[in-house]
Motif scaffolding. Structure first.
Motif, mmCIF file in Angstrom:
data_model
loop_
_atom_site.group_PDB
_atom_site.id
_atom_site.type_symbol
_atom_site.label_atom_id
_atom_site.label_comp_id
_atom_site.label_asym_id
_atom_site.label_seq_id
_atom_site.Cartn_x
_atom_site.Cartn_y
_atom_site.Cartn_z
ATOM 1 N N UNK A 39 42.631 28.844 -44.749
ATOM 2 C CA UNK A 39 44.064 28.548 -45.361
ATOM 3 C C UNK A 39 43.769 27.192 -46.242
ATOM 4 N N UNK A 40 42.816 26.074 -45.574
ATOM 5 C CA UNK A 40 43.080 24.630 -46.102
ATOM 6 C C UNK A 40 42.376 24.956 -47.393
ATOM 7 N N UNK A 41 41.447 25.970 -47.524
ATOM 8 C CA UNK A 41 40.656 26.081 -48.998
ATOM 9 C C UNK A 41 41.590 26.572 -49.915
ATOM 10 N N UNK A 42 42.277 27.584 -49.525
ATOM 11 C CA UNK A 42 43.469 27.910 -50.598
ATOM 12 C C UNK A 42 44.312 27.033 -50.923
ATOM 13 N N UNK A 43 45.029 26.426 -50.090
ATOM 14 C CA UNK A 43 46.155 25.231 -50.306
ATOM 15 C C UNK A 43 45.172 24.149 -51.201
ATOM 16 N N UNK A 44 44.053 23.935 -50.979
ATOM 17 C CA UNK A 44 43.245 22.752 -51.484
ATOM 18 C C UNK A 44 43.254 23.211 -53.144
ATOM 19 N N UNK A 45 42.953 24.469 -53.506
ATOM 20 C CA UNK A 45 42.591 24.772 -54.752
ATOM 21 C C UNK A 45 44.007 25.135 -55.553
ATOM 22 N N UNK A 46 45.001 25.719 -54.668
ATOM 23 C CA UNK A 46 46.236 25.816 -55.784
ATOM 24 C C UNK A 46 47.256 24.828 -55.741
ATOM 25 N N UNK A 47 47.061 23.883 -54.734
ATOM 26 C CA UNK A 47 47.887 22.676 -54.611
ATOM 27 C C UNK A 47 47.684 21.588 -55.689
ATOM 28 N N UNK A 48 48.487 20.616 -55.804
ATOM 29 C CA UNK A 48 48.246 19.161 -56.429
ATOM 30 C C UNK A 48 48.361 18.185 -55.532
ATOM 31 N N UNK A 49 47.131 17.904 -54.793
ATOM 32 C CA UNK A 49 47.231 16.812 -53.813
ATOM 33 C C UNK A 49 46.311 15.468 -54.376
ATOM 34 N N UNK A 50 46.734 14.371 -53.824
ATOM 35 C CA UNK A 50 46.093 13.236 -54.357
ATOM 36 C C UNK A 50 44.799 13.012 -53.377
ATOM 37 N N UNK A 51 44.968 13.474 -52.317
ATOM 38 C CA UNK A 51 43.741 13.133 -51.379
ATOM 39 C C UNK A 51 43.737 14.226 -50.327
ATOM 40 N N UNK A 81 32.286 22.330 -49.935
ATOM 41 C CA UNK A 81 31.525 22.713 -51.123
ATOM 42 C C UNK A 81 32.114 23.823 -52.132
ATOM 43 N N UNK A 82 32.997 24.633 -51.616
ATOM 44 C CA UNK A 82 33.987 25.266 -52.345
ATOM 45 C C UNK A 82 34.825 24.638 -53.428
ATOM 46 N N UNK A 83 35.467 23.473 -52.473
ATOM 47 C CA UNK A 83 36.219 22.649 -53.391
ATOM 48 C C UNK A 83 35.626 21.910 -54.499
ATOM 49 N N UNK A 84 34.431 21.283 -54.259
ATOM 50 C CA UNK A 84 33.641 20.527 -55.171
ATOM 51 C C UNK A 84 33.216 21.588 -56.365
ATOM 52 N N UNK A 139 39.015 16.089 -56.535
ATOM 53 C CA UNK A 139 39.960 15.547 -55.954
ATOM 54 C C UNK A 139 39.252 14.747 -54.800
ATOM 55 N N UNK A 140 39.657 13.480 -54.401
ATOM 56 C CA UNK A 140 38.933 12.720 -53.525
ATOM 57 C C UNK A 140 39.235 13.625 -52.191
ATOM 58 N N UNK A 141 38.058 13.261 -51.294
ATOM 59 C CA UNK A 141 38.048 13.813 -49.955
ATOM 60 C C UNK A 141 37.487 12.955 -48.950
ATOM 61 N N UNK A 142 38.108 12.678 -47.802
ATOM 62 C CA UNK A 142 37.661 11.766 -46.592
ATOM 63 C C UNK A 142 37.382 12.955 -45.608
ATOM 64 N N UNK A 143 36.140 13.053 -45.159
ATOM 65 C CA UNK A 143 35.629 13.621 -43.985
ATOM 66 C C UNK A 143 35.827 13.285 -42.498
ATOM 67 N N UNK A 144 36.597 14.120 -41.882
ATOM 68 C CA UNK A 144 36.746 13.655 -40.481
ATOM 69 C C UNK A 144 35.811 13.964 -39.611
ATOM 70 N N UNK A 145 34.721 13.099 -39.171
ATOM 71 C CA UNK A 145 33.596 13.401 -38.375
ATOM 72 C C UNK A 145 33.746 13.117 -36.761
ATOM 73 N N UNK A 146 33.059 13.523 -35.851
ATOM 74 C CA UNK A 146 32.895 13.318 -34.729
ATOM 75 C C UNK A 146 32.177 12.038 -34.376
#
Length: 231
Positions: free
Chosen positions: A36-48, A65-68, A73-80
């Motif tokens: 769902x996140x990928x779908x939303x990222x590709x169809x929406x207009x987000x600043x980040x 990978x699919x977004x890129x 769009x700028x992406x911040x990864x949330x990592x452990x």
């Protein structure tokens, strides 16, 4: 109001961040699985996009990978916390920055503001540089449209990669410290044991390839920074 997409399976965290970031002037949309996140990222207009690594259905690396493949769009990864491999992989896949979990909300907001500040600063500088490109050999960077052309072919760069390259081209032939590059590309000072700039430079090297003389475009000055070869 800046629009942010959060892709994280922690529903409680999503609700808390939605309320907290609203108070900070950001509109957050939480999504709780990779598909769902990928779908939303590709169809929406987000600043980040804030993207967790561990996600159901599609993991964060594959989502990135699919977004890129379609968007810068700028992406911040949330990592452990402690998972340095995840951070490196995220940057290799095209993330602009990362933040380790668990994190304090203040830290996340500071990182978000730093990234937006860098983007806004780049936007401000483009208005004064709109008529002129920066050229080093066969490499041409145009701040006005954030374009990069090498030997007549356009290169696709992430926002962080563009910031790093622009800073080095503006100081072609000069040593540029990693901290200076971090401020230009990420809008923040470099942290201890932070490999983000090293990874962005590594990605740039792959995209730039070799110069006509067979040498790299970018030279490493160990423990000090990087230098874009001028001639």
């Amino acid at each position: 109001m800046k629009s942010i997409l959060l892709i994280d399976d922690d529903t409680e965290l999503g609700e808390l961040l939605q309320e907290y970031l609203a108070l900070e002037g950001f509109e957050l949309t939480p999504v709780h699985n990779g598909e769902s996140g990928l779908e939303q990222a590709l169809k929406g207009h987000y600043d980040l996009i804030l993207l967790d690594v561990m996600l159901p259905k599609i993991n964060g690396f594959e989502v990135l990978r699919r977004i890129r493949a379609e968007s810068q769009v700028p992406v911040i990864m949330l990592t452990a916390r402690g998972e340095s491999v995840d951070r490196v992989l995220g940057l290799e896949h095209g993330a602009d920055d990362y933040i380790a979990k668990p994190y304090h909300h203040h830290e996340l907001v500071a990182r978000i503001r730093a990234l937006f500040r860098r983007i806004d600063m780049t936007g401000d500088s483009t208005t004064t540089a709109a008529e002129g490109a920066i050229q080093v050999g066969t490499l041409v960077l145009t701040p006005s449209d954030r374009g990069v052309c090498l030997d007549g072919e356009n290169l696709v760069l992430t926002g962080a990669e563009f910031g790093v390259l622009q800073c080095m081209m503006e100081h072609a032939g000069e040593l540029v410290s990693k901290d200076t590059l971090s401020m230009s590309a990420l809008g923040r000072s470099l942290m201890a044991y932070d490999r983000s700039i090293d990874m962005h430079v590594s990605n740039l090297r792959k995209k730039l390839g070799r110069r006509e003389d067979g040498n790299d475009w970018i030279k490493t000055v160990r423990s000090r920074g990087y230098l874009l070869v001028k001639s």
